[in-house]
Motif scaffolding. Structure first.
Motif, PDB file in Angstrom:
ATOM      1  N   PHE A 142      -7.677  -0.199   0.295  1.00  0.00           N
ATOM      2  CA  PHE A 142      -6.885  -0.855  -0.750  1.00  0.00           C
ATOM      3  C   PHE A 142      -7.673  -2.060  -1.258  1.00  0.00           C
ATOM      4  O   PHE A 142      -8.220  -2.825  -0.463  1.00  0.00           O
ATOM      5  N   TYR A 160      -9.152  -3.853   1.793  1.00  0.00           N
ATOM      6  CA  TYR A 160      -8.322  -3.917   2.997  1.00  0.00           C
ATOM      7  C   TYR A 160      -8.215  -2.470   3.467  1.00  0.00           C
ATOM      8  O   TYR A 160      -7.755  -1.593   2.726  1.00  0.00           O
ATOM      9  N   LYS A 163       2.934   2.104  -3.281  1.00  0.00           N
ATOM     10  CA  LYS A 163       2.132   2.730  -4.345  1.00  0.00           C
ATOM     11  C   LYS A 163       1.711   4.151  -3.962  1.00  0.00           C
ATOM     12  O   LYS A 163       1.744   5.064  -4.784  1.00  0.00           O
ATOM     13  N   ALA A 164       1.351   4.333  -2.708  1.00  0.00           N
ATOM     14  CA  ALA A 164       0.886   5.653  -2.274  1.00  0.00           C
ATOM     15  C   ALA A 164       1.998   6.691  -2.363  1.00  0.00           C
ATOM     16  O   ALA A 164       1.754   7.845  -2.720  1.00  0.00           O
ATOM     17  N   PRO A 181      -8.459  -2.880  -9.778  1.00  0.00           N
ATOM     18  CA  PRO A 181      -7.750  -4.018  -9.185  1.00  0.00           C
ATOM     19  C   PRO A 181      -6.405  -3.529  -8.639  1.00  0.00           C
ATOM     20  O   PRO A 181      -5.686  -2.782  -9.325  1.00  0.00           O
ATOM     21  N   LEU A 182      -6.118  -3.889  -7.412  1.00  0.00           N
ATOM     22  CA  LEU A 182      -4.904  -3.445  -6.709  1.00  0.00           C
ATOM     23  C   LEU A 182      -4.849  -1.923  -6.524  1.00  0.00           C
ATOM     24  O   LEU A 182      -3.800  -1.378  -6.177  1.00  0.00           O
ATOM     25  N   GLY A 183      -5.961  -1.281  -6.759  1.00  0.00           N
ATOM     26  CA  GLY A 183      -6.001   0.185  -6.574  1.00  0.00           C
ATOM     27  C   GLY A 183      -6.211   0.545  -5.115  1.00  0.00           C
ATOM     28  O   GLY A 183      -6.666  -0.263  -4.302  1.00  0.00           O
ATOM     29  N   GLN A 184      -5.884   1.786  -4.790  1.00  0.00           N
ATOM     30  CA  GLN A 184      -6.080   2.232  -3.416  1.00  0.00           C
ATOM     31  C   GLN A 184      -6.551   3.687  -3.363  1.00  0.00           C
ATOM     32  O   GLN A 184      -6.309   4.476  -4.270  1.00  0.00           O
ATOM     33  N   VAL A 189       0.838  -1.201   0.000  1.00  0.00           N
ATOM     34  CA  VAL A 189       0.000   0.000   0.000  1.00  0.00           C
ATOM     35  C   VAL A 189       0.869   1.247   0.000  1.00  0.00           C
ATOM     36  O   VAL A 189       0.694   2.172  -0.809  1.00  0.00           O
ATOM     37  N   VAL A 243      -3.092   5.947  -8.678  1.00  0.00           N
ATOM     38  CA  VAL A 243      -3.051   5.021  -7.542  1.00  0.00           C
ATOM     39  C   VAL A 243      -4.233   4.063  -7.567  1.00  0.00           C
ATOM     40  O   VAL A 243      -4.390   3.231  -6.681  1.00  0.00           O
ATOM     41  N   GLY A 244      -5.058   4.181  -8.597  1.00  0.00           N
ATOM     42  CA  GLY A 244      -6.101   3.189  -8.781  1.00  0.00           C
ATOM     43  C   GLY A 244      -7.394   3.451  -8.030  1.00  0.00           C
ATOM     44  O   GLY A 244      -8.057   2.506  -7.574  1.00  0.00           O
TER      45      GLY A 244
END
Lengths: 190, 190, 190, 190, 190, 190
Positions: E126, E88, A168-169, E64-67, A165, E35-36
């Motif tokens: 996330f 999450y 990426k952030a 997908p896998l974005g946050q 997390v 960042v998705g």
């Protein structure tokens, strides 16, 4: 015993001046930490009579080149005045309104200057003088303002936030995050 | 222009650090008045960015034997710390609960001590030292706390309150009231 | 038992109309005190159901030439209407803004007139009629507004405020203060 | 002109006692309406100085067998005292907690009794005396409490609520709703 | 035109349902950013009738896998429920009370789960699924909650915060800060 | 144990993510009641961590032609978005200002539309589709908003309100009231 707001509400018959008093709280320079500062906050934990009254006060010591690193107070605005030395201070606005996002407003403060850090915004103070310490008095609009030091909360939480997390952030490699999470994040609010 | 709370709400595009700043506000000793004090308050009138944020800060100068006479803040609790000298401070509780009416809670404060004056209660600070001035920093839980100096409001109002009313309220002769109303009641909040 | 705000929060299963009721509270004339008044306040102490609800109500009796002497409510605005007789009422503004300090705003009220005393300001009511009593109903914007009778709090506190401080604050000789402090300061809020 | 809260905030230099005063507001019996009552509310519309102060006051006249029908105040708790006659009053609690839903708490009030109607709950007052009027003074914890008379809002809205919706909600035939919607729903708050 | 709280307060005669309505606001998936994620917030800017009412609502899309990267809301608590996919989520507590500083509280949420992010605390969501998007509805306890994306505010402010300050605060070399400040920090709140 | 606001305030050392979480709360369609709806509210009773935080969230299921009947929330504004189906929604304003009383503001909402029901006003949602259910997510600006279903509170209270009072208030015969009071008024907030 009766509690208000989670704190003991003393029987009015037994209240005395000590319930509104803290001796020798803010006069002495204190040892600064790794980032070069030390916040001595007098809030409802130190003065029970502050309960429900919405204010607290702090002395902040800054080593030469020390800083009170980027942090927020989730429940208070802060107003600060410099007692000794010089401080470079600033805060960053929120992401609204576009296109005026994340403006950084800063100022160099000298003795007697006053500056305001609005509630919830990320702010810091830095002592740019390599030789002399600095001292400030700050007041906060809550009996228990809270403090969230950004680096400590993001990289020093317990347990750690997933490095997926954070990588990426913060747009860095996971091993940079891992390295950051392995550091010691010392608290400067005592 | 847009106003919030009666004050101009600047266009976010034009806000800058000066809107949260007041230079050289609280560092200099100031001439004290007839009762031997001078309150320098930095509130929303001096720092427009304080609007809606619920806090202000003041420096109070006390001449030797000077006082910040009995007064109330109708909209704020005050938290004070001594920077120089000694202060004898106190406040009086309200008329509740019986039989615990009008208790006077007082303390002698030295440098670095902190004391709290709860919202709306009559309080004062007095410098008992006949030779040295004193200085305090006080913070208040309102952007515009207001101040009501008791003697000024009661005996120095414009126009005057009826001396019939005041003579009975204060249990004195009307000519005592008349004499009091003829005095000059100087403001120490500038 | 669960408490909210320092007061018992009754189990909802057991709440009944009596928790929101006070019988024969405000109908009867009451004996007035030394300054010629008597305030009968129905607040959260008398009606438990008022807890958290922010209002209370009072009947005030005034003897001929009686007064409810200068006082403040630290936590409430008051709105008053005259039921019987005539009242001369007023309040004094705070020390802001200069040069408009400590303005005295007054009015003679007759039956059915309504007047407002803003939160925290010093105010009084006086019955100018030498022969007839007066009665008013007042409401206050707090479940527990508090009352600070100025003369009682300043000259009748327990213990007494230093006469040095008061002599300078009120611009009188210390023996005048000593004389005032020796008087009996009767409470008119029962 | 400066406005606070949507209302004009007068220049402090020009404020006077009339801004906090309403003459002959609550002394006179008033003609009651179809349901036998008349509420005379003194709020911020009548007294500009009430702005931001959180309180208002009303006189309520009740004809013999008249009522102030079931209504709510969306922004205020009400505290009421009877000046003349007798009132049968009550309120209904909300749907929580189960199984304690919608309890009706009621009381017969005589002169001088005090009763509280908590914010937002449906309440009414009824004069059970077939021969004599009744009068009450009520205070509300808002400068502009609002009033929603249930029958008027449900059956007398403009435009009308769909009779399909109301028939199901009130478990009656649509023609009963239509008949109700055809009635004249007179306001008793003037 | 009259303004309350800085926003136009429409003449009540002209208010209509459109002042409380926003069409097709939250139903459509939206393109996510770097960042998705993409936050579609409906606040007082979109629905004028929300003024003074203390709430807003958002749809959040996650690739997908974005946050929705670590951020705070300076003026609101958030309550979130998952409509599609898995999230999450977590937040970090403040630095109080010792030794309980900066606790990270996290949870994996599935469809229909509800989670709360208390006001002012750093939090994120996330989507751990590498193949499927996720969608959430979140509500915030302010008509204008604000959002401070930590990385953007710290490393992407305009102008930049001194790299001396940030290097020490984050315990990294200045060139790491310089590299971070050179990145593009894209906003995901539109 | 310490309580704040009537709810247990857990020892910070023992707080964990479950205190801010409710599993599988809002994903499943639920059986609707007699009026064709079911409100699933997640408030401070379900998530203890919501205490003092001023927000809650609900899923509302509507049967074909079902409704969430006219009701008020005494302590909250509601913001709603449609997840599935169509809703005809509306609220009625209070009796102010004349002649603008009791305006009915309504709208047909489709998936993704957002609508606001201001605090304390009577409002409803109705699913006009005779064949398909509808689903909405609503958020409320209180940790415990309360709900007062108008018909249930007026005609289904325990004990019953006097039919004399209700007959006059609703301009119907007493036997109509008696018939209404004899019905079963089912709660749709679970």
């Amino acid at each position: 015993s009766v509690r208000v707001n989670g704190f003991v509400c003393k029987n009015p018959m037994e209240v005395n001046a000590d319930d509104f008093f803290k001796a020798a709280a803010l006069d002495k320079p204190r040892v600064t930490n790794k980032v070069g500062s030390n916040v001595t906050l007098i809030n409802v934990m130190q003065i029970a009579g502050l309960n429900t009254l919405g204010i607290s006060i702090a002395r902040i010591d800054y080593a030469p080149l020390g800083q009170n690193p980027p942090h927020t107070h989730p429940r208070a605005t802060e107003i600060l005045t410099v007692l000794e030395g010089t401080l470079y201070v600033g805060f960053v606005t929120s992401n609204q309104p576009a296109p005026n996002r994340n403006k950084f407003l800063s100022k160099v403060l000298n003795k007697g200057d006053v500056f305001v850090f609005p509630v919830g915004l990320i702010h810091f103070q830095f002592n740019p003088n390599p030789h002399k310490p600095a001292v400030a008095i700050a007041a906060l609009s809550s009996q228990n303002p809270g403090a969230i030091t950004i680096a400590n909360a993001v990289f020093g939480s317990d347990p750690q936030i997933s490095d997926d997390v954070l990588a990426k952030a913060f747009q860095v490699e996971k091993n940079t995050i891992d390295w950051l999470q392995a550091q010691f994040w010392e608290n400067n609010h005592n």
